[in-house]
Design a protein around this motif. Structure first.
Motif, PDB file in Angstrom:
ATOM      1  N   LYS A 105      54.485  74.338  -4.462  1.00 19.35           N
ATOM      2  CA  LYS A 105      55.256  73.328  -5.177  1.00 19.35           C
ATOM      3  C   LYS A 105      54.585  72.979  -6.497  1.00 19.35           C
ATOM      4  O   LYS A 105      55.263  72.779  -7.526  1.00 19.35           O
ATOM      5  CB  LYS A 105      55.398  72.078  -4.301  1.00 19.35           C
ATOM      6  N   ALA A 106      53.250  72.891  -6.501  1.00 20.58           N
ATOM      7  CA  ALA A 106      52.526  72.534  -7.729  1.00 20.58           C
ATOM      8  C   ALA A 106      52.793  73.544  -8.841  1.00 20.58           C
ATOM      9  O   ALA A 106      53.040  73.165  -9.998  1.00 20.58           O
ATOM     10  CB  ALA A 106      51.027  72.441  -7.448  1.00 20.58           C
ATOM     11  N   ASP A 107      52.763  74.849  -8.506  1.00 18.04           N
ATOM     12  CA  ASP A 107      53.045  75.869  -9.523  1.00 18.04           C
ATOM     13  C   ASP A 107      54.499  75.818  -9.970  1.00 18.04           C
ATOM     14  O   ASP A 107      54.804  76.031 -11.155  1.00 18.04           O
ATOM     15  CB  ASP A 107      52.706  77.253  -8.975  1.00 18.04           C
ATOM     16  N   ALA A 108      55.408  75.551  -9.030  1.00 18.16           N
ATOM     17  CA  ALA A 108      56.826  75.440  -9.399  1.00 18.16           C
ATOM     18  C   ALA A 108      57.041  74.253 -10.335  1.00 18.16           C
ATOM     19  O   ALA A 108      57.828  74.327 -11.282  1.00 18.16           O
ATOM     20  CB  ALA A 108      57.683  75.297  -8.140  1.00 18.16           C
ATOM     21  N   GLU A 109      56.328  73.148 -10.076  1.00 19.03           N
ATOM     22  CA  GLU A 109      56.432  71.982 -10.966  1.00 19.03           C
ATOM     23  C   GLU A 109      55.927  72.304 -12.365  1.00 19.03           C
ATOM     24  O   GLU A 109      56.494  71.831 -13.363  1.00 19.03           O
ATOM     25  CB  GLU A 109      55.657  70.806 -10.370  1.00 19.03           C
ATOM     26  N   THR A 110      54.876  73.114 -12.445  1.00 22.83           N
ATOM     27  CA  THR A 110      54.365  73.521 -13.762  1.00 22.83           C
ATOM     28  C   THR A 110      55.429  74.300 -14.534  1.00 22.83           C
ATOM     29  O   THR A 110      55.605  74.106 -15.743  1.00 22.83           O
ATOM     30  CB  THR A 110      53.095  74.373 -13.605  1.00 22.83           C
ATOM     31  N   VAL A 111      56.161  75.172 -13.829  1.00 25.56           N
ATOM     32  CA  VAL A 111      57.248  75.917 -14.467  1.00 25.56           C
ATOM     33  C   VAL A 111      58.317  74.956 -14.984  1.00 25.56           C
ATOM     34  O   VAL A 111      58.759  75.053 -16.140  1.00 25.56           O
ATOM     35  CB  VAL A 111      57.875  76.932 -13.471  1.00 25.56           C
ATOM     36  N   VAL A 112      58.726  74.017 -14.128  1.00 27.30           N
ATOM     37  CA  VAL A 112      59.765  73.055 -14.514  1.00 27.30           C
ATOM     38  C   VAL A 112      59.314  72.211 -15.704  1.00 27.30           C
ATOM     39  O   VAL A 112      60.061  72.037 -16.683  1.00 27.30           O
ATOM     40  CB  VAL A 112      60.128  72.149 -13.322  1.00 27.30           C
ATOM     41  N   HIS A 113      58.085  71.698 -15.653  1.00 29.21           N
ATOM     42  CA  HIS A 113      57.594  70.846 -16.739  1.00 29.21           C
ATOM     43  C   HIS A 113      57.456  71.627 -18.049  1.00 29.21           C
ATOM     44  O   HIS A 113      57.774  71.111 -19.125  1.00 29.21           O
ATOM     45  CB  HIS A 113      56.242  70.228 -16.361  1.00 29.21           C
ATOM     46  N   THR A 114      57.017  72.884 -17.951  1.00 24.89           N
ATOM     47  CA  THR A 114      56.882  73.701 -19.162  1.00 24.89           C
ATOM     48  C   THR A 114      58.239  73.971 -19.783  1.00 24.89           C
ATOM     49  O   THR A 114      58.399  73.967 -21.013  1.00 24.89           O
ATOM     50  CB  THR A 114      56.150  75.017 -18.845  1.00 24.89           C
TER      51      THR A 114
END
Length: 339
Positions: A105-114
């Motif tokens: 989830k943390a990596d997916a959030e990084t994608v979304v935020h970027t």
């Protein structure tokens, strides 16, 4: 509005990446600008199949020296999806990410935020949503024809054996594959979430019947949960089926009737008995993706490419956005936290 062709660079040109490349090259609104893969031995075959399209040995090399493009398609091993998507977004590109969009989830959030920071679009590839039975289920649920959902039973029984898990490959590793729910069955977790919403009160048991020495994780699982909107469900899955895939099925017991979507790839409505409802004739489901001796879920990637082109040209909106892709990763992560 952009009316010129939408330019795609494909990163990872295995079975699925090659399919993306072929579909882009055949699309009237698409243009294939680059192919990227660490396996240089693929270059001669790709040059013959896609003449004039330059080949790059790494994403870094392409981003530094490659021709301009609009969209980066990430079709590499699962564990590379998030960092490569982030690199593309920071380079100013829209990104198409094969499932799953990340392994945490943390990596997916990084994608979304970027994506939010750069103003770029992220498309998760959840092509099973385009399957006629899946689209039909979503429609009747949204119309309220089921009433209160009582029970949802999701079964995914496939074969993945030593023919699939090659020694030295990425499949079967925790770091790059991530697990059976990520690589084989995330489409069906997505379907569950897309139609019925989030789940809670998860319990699970995991077993490894036939994959000792082949994978670093389970081959089978039994998961129970409650639907946040009401009702309960089960997810039973296995890649220990002998020799060939058995089924992917979804059974729903609800206030106003019952239904079952089944077949090897959830490709037909086997049962539908709903109050005051006549089952329409659905369009045929596309055949399954082929991977040599193996088959996967339905080959609906043409609709994915169509949606990306239309959205970038501002004629439509993303049917599978990054937030939904993040949610699927988060649900699988919650299930796997019980291992």
């Amino acid at each position: 509005m952009q009316t010129s062709p939408v330019r795609f660079a494909i990163c990872g040109v295995g079975h699925i990446g090659r399919r993306h490349a072929a579909l882009v090259s055949r699309h009237s609104g698409g243009e294939l600008t680059a192919l990227i893969d660490v396996r240089t031995e693929l270059q001669p075959g790709l040059a013959a199949e896609f003449p004039g399209v330059p080949f790059f040995n790494s994403l870094e090399e392409y981003l530094q020296n490659g021709p301009a493009t609009d969209v980066l398609t990430v079709a590499t091993p699962n564990g590379l999806h998030a960092p490569q998507a982030v690199a593309g977004l920071r380079h100013g590109l829209h990104v198409v990410i094969e499932k799953p969009i990340a392994l945490t989830k943390a990596d997916a959030e990084t994608v979304v935020h970027t994506a939010l920071q750069t103003g770029r679009l992220v498309f998760g590839v959840m092509q099973n949503r385009y399957s006629p039975p899946a689209a039909w289920l979503k429609q009747i649920y949204n119309e309220g024809r089921l009433g209160q959902v009582f029970l949802v039973q999701l079964n995914c029984f496939w074969n993945r054996d030593a023919r699939y898990y090659k020694p030295g490959g990425w499949k079967g590793t925790q770091a790059l594959d991530g697990g059976t729910l990520f690589t084989q069955f995330s489409h069906f977790v997505d379907l569950l979430y897309w139609v019925f919403g989030d789940i809670a009160n998860i319990s699970a048991r995991f077993r490894d019947f036939t994959h000792a020495g082949l994978t670093e994780f389970e081959d089978s699982g039994l998961v129970t949960f409650d639907l946040v909107r009401g009702g309960s469900g089960t997810l039973s899955y296995s890649t220990a089926v002998w020799d060939r895939n058995l089924e992917s099925s979804l059974t729903v017991v609800a206030e106003r009737g019952s239904l079952r979507i089944a077949g090897q790839y959830m490709d037909k409505v086997e049962y539908c008995h709903l109050e005051g409802y006549q089952m329409p004739e659905l369009a045929p489901t596309n055949p399954a993706n082929h991977y040599g001796a193996f088959q996967g879920s339905a080959a609906n990637h043409v609709q994915v490419i169509e949606n990306v082109v239309d959205t970038v040209q501002k004629r439509s909106f993303a049917t599978t956005n990054a937030l939904e892709g993040l949610k699927v990763v988060e649900i699988i992560e919650r299930i796997y936290a019980l291992r």
